[in-house]
Design an enzyme around this catalytic site. Sequence first.
Site, PDB file in Angstrom:
ATOM      1  N   THR A  50      -5.935   7.252  -4.792  1.00  0.00           N
ATOM      2  CA  THR A  50      -5.892   7.393  -3.331  1.00  0.00           C
ATOM      3  C   THR A  50      -4.860   8.428  -2.910  1.00  0.00           C
ATOM      4  O   THR A  50      -5.087   9.208  -1.990  1.00  0.00           O
ATOM      5  CB  THR A  50      -5.574   6.025  -2.690  1.00  0.00           C
ATOM      6  OG1 THR A  50      -6.648   5.148  -3.012  1.00  0.00           O
ATOM      7  CG2 THR A  50      -5.460   6.112  -1.178  1.00  0.00           C
ATOM      8  N   GLU A  68       0.834  -1.205   0.000  1.00  0.00           N
ATOM      9  CA  GLU A  68       0.000   0.000   0.000  1.00  0.00           C
ATOM     10  C   GLU A  68       0.867   1.253   0.000  1.00  0.00           C
ATOM     11  O   GLU A  68       0.552   2.247  -0.646  1.00  0.00           O
ATOM     12  CB  GLU A  68      -0.926   0.027   1.226  1.00  0.00           C
ATOM     13  CG  GLU A  68      -1.991  -1.054   1.237  1.00  0.00           C
ATOM     14  CD  GLU A  68      -2.997  -0.902   0.116  1.00  0.00           C
ATOM     15  OE1 GLU A  68      -2.612  -1.136  -1.044  1.00  0.00           O
ATOM     16  OE2 GLU A  68      -4.162  -0.582   0.391  1.00  0.00           O
TER      17      GLU A  68
END
Length: 300
Positions: free
Chosen positions: A183, A130
């Site tokens: 994101t 991530e």
Amino acid sequence: KEIKVFAPATVANVVCGFDVLGFAVNEPGDEVVMRLVDEPGVRLLKITGDDGRLPLDSAKNTVSASVQHYLKHLNREDVGVEIELHKKMPIGSGLGSSSASTVAGLYAINQLMGNLLTAKELVPFAMKGEELACGYGHADNVAPALMGGFVLVRSYEPLDLIALPTPKNLFAAIVYPEVEVPTKDARQMIRAKVLLKDAVTQWGNVAGLVSGLFLNDIDLVGRSMKDVLIEPTRSILIPGFETLRALAMENGAVGFGISGSGPSVFALAKDEATARKITDAQQKHLTQLNINSNAYVSSV
Ligand code: HSE
């Protein structure tokens, strides 16, 4: 030895729990095919379903990079691995797309190595993925993708993950409007400082949502799905957001909000038919706005 692993999409934040709450759904998700070979090193052979948008470079792709990280941790860099990634869910959708790929890869290598770590122990490796994908190693997608159900990230340092009870007969109605919200960008736009009165509202709701899960009180879960910190900023990027909320609530949702960093939105409902009614009404509205969308209805 070859293995094929599917890992699911996830709804991170669950509205009030920015970076600390998430749950897994049944579909969509990504698939990884992995095999052990004699030649040492991790090689990403091909990616399908990404329209050429993801890096094939083994050091840059979240799947291969996290597998490398896992093998390094075990002191097994002598192992040879070939990977195929089949993307079956949209990128930049707010449904934990990078997380699904990374988790499928880690689950696969762990199986091939003889299940050396538990699903929970794989979470820190997935968080590295991530970090590579969006600049910050948040766990609210990867932890539920690995552990299933609802997960609370009680603390990041040290990492403390709590598997929460997942009520039976709870359905997620997810709609993905086809506008891309990376994101990374969606994180940069958030205000870094919050007012104490907003913080009070927010932690009341987080505690309410967690209580609702423990008490199996879906209405309490629903009325805790409020976000005064992040949603006011991020919802601007989502076409027709307030109408999508109104349509969810009018059609029987218990709560509604942004999935992860958006643009997907989700509602929770007590049965599948209600969830479908919600996504149908929302998709109809998006069509009127000339925006293509996908809908996913899944038990939680
Ligand atoms: N908690 C993360 C965020 C989830 O909202 O940025 C991203 O999917």
